[in-house]
Design a protein around this motif. Structure first.
Motif, mmCIF file in Angstrom:
data_model
loop_
_atom_site.group_PDB
_atom_site.id
_atom_site.type_symbol
_atom_site.label_atom_id
_atom_site.label_comp_id
_atom_site.label_asym_id
_atom_site.label_seq_id
_atom_site.Cartn_x
_atom_site.Cartn_y
_atom_site.Cartn_z
ATOM 1 N N HIS A 53 47.658 51.542 70.539
ATOM 2 C CA HIS A 53 47.351 50.645 69.416
ATOM 3 C C HIS A 53 48.366 50.815 68.301
ATOM 4 N N HIS A 131 45.000 48.363 61.353
ATOM 5 C CA HIS A 131 43.975 49.328 61.778
ATOM 6 C C HIS A 131 43.293 49.975 60.566
ATOM 7 N N PRO A 172 40.744 46.682 65.935
ATOM 8 C CA PRO A 172 40.190 46.643 67.284
ATOM 9 C C PRO A 172 39.471 45.320 67.559
ATOM 10 N N ILE A 185 34.289 46.922 66.186
ATOM 11 C CA ILE A 185 35.110 46.074 67.045
ATOM 12 C C ILE A 185 34.687 44.636 66.769
ATOM 13 N N TYR A 226 37.950 47.773 73.997
ATOM 14 C CA TYR A 226 38.558 48.314 72.782
ATOM 15 C C TYR A 226 40.044 47.985 72.805
ATOM 16 N N CYS A 228 43.436 45.936 70.854
ATOM 17 C CA CYS A 228 43.993 45.857 69.491
ATOM 18 C C CYS A 228 44.549 44.465 69.295
#
Length: 235
Positions: A53, A131, A172, A185, A226, A228
């Motif tokens: 990620h 993130h 995510p 998420i 999960y 990105c």
């Protein structure tokens, strides 16, 4: 020497002390104080591991900022290594509830919240937040609990982005859920709805297998566990 001894690590420690004894018997070996032992048990890998990620998102955003030739850039809470690299190509301001103190000449740090940034409406032409927004409102970093934390963070980023400016945003994506208190998420559709006033320029994606898929349709990420999502927006 500080380490936790777990049963699964016993073979590794046996090897560690065997190699220590072997090393100490070798010609020219330094005297090794037991207080200075620093066992590193998990670095003998066949390939170099990395967090897919962060690795791909930082390169993705850096390249876009470099190619834009912007004279100034504002980042909100992203990984500090990435922020430092950005400061080598443009004047950079880092916004975080925990200020970043460095000696880099092109990097300014301001204490601030993603829920209340110190900028007027439509005043930031180049903006990134990688993130970060998935954590807002979960209390992980001492912030107040708020189920609408990510939504409010997106609205604040949207507020300060200038007309014609670029927002580089990552978090995510996949089937929506909350992993309290680490992160949320979101589905790609949720993020597009949160930034309804902006235009999507590009969506790229790191999938569950760690592969980097550039400039794809957001639908590809809907069923991820999960992934990105990398969103470039403009106003």
């Amino acid at each position: 020497m500080k380490f936790k001894l777990k049963l699964k690590n016993i073979p590794k420690y046996l090897r560690f002390f065997s190699e220590l004894r072997q090393y100490e018997r070798m010609a020219g070996a330094e005297k090794v104080s037991r207080r200075d032992l620093y066992p590193c048990m998990d670095d003998r890998t066949s390939t170099t591991g990395f967090d897919t990620h962060y690795f791909y998102q930082d390169i993705w955003a850096f390249r876009k900022i470099f190619e834009s030739r912007t004279k100034t850039h504002v980042d909100v809470g992203s990984k500090v290594d990435y922020v430092g690299f950005i400061s080598t190509i443009t004047q950079t301001t880092f916004i975080d509830i925990r200020p970043l103190i460095t000696d880099l000449p092109n990097l300014e740090s301001k204490a601030g919240s993603i829920l209340g940034m110190p900028y007027e409406d439509g005043s930031v032409s180049s903006l990134s937040c990688l993130h970060v927004a998935e954590h807002i409102g979960l209390g992980r970093y001492g912030d107040p609990l708020d189920p609408l934390g990510t939504f409010k963070a997106c609205k604040e980023l949207q507020r300060v982005l200038a007309s014609g400016g670029n927002l580089y945003f990552a978090l995510p994506v996949g089937k929506p859920r909350v992993c309290f208190n680490a992160h949320r998420i979101h589905s790609p559709d949720q993020i597009l709805e949160y930034f309804a006033e902006l235009k999507l320029v590009e969506f790229s994606f790191v999938n569950d297998e760690g592969h980097f898929l550039q400039n794809v349709e957001p639908d590809i990420a809907r069923d991820a566990k999960y992934g990105c999502g990398l969103f470039q927006f403009t106003k």
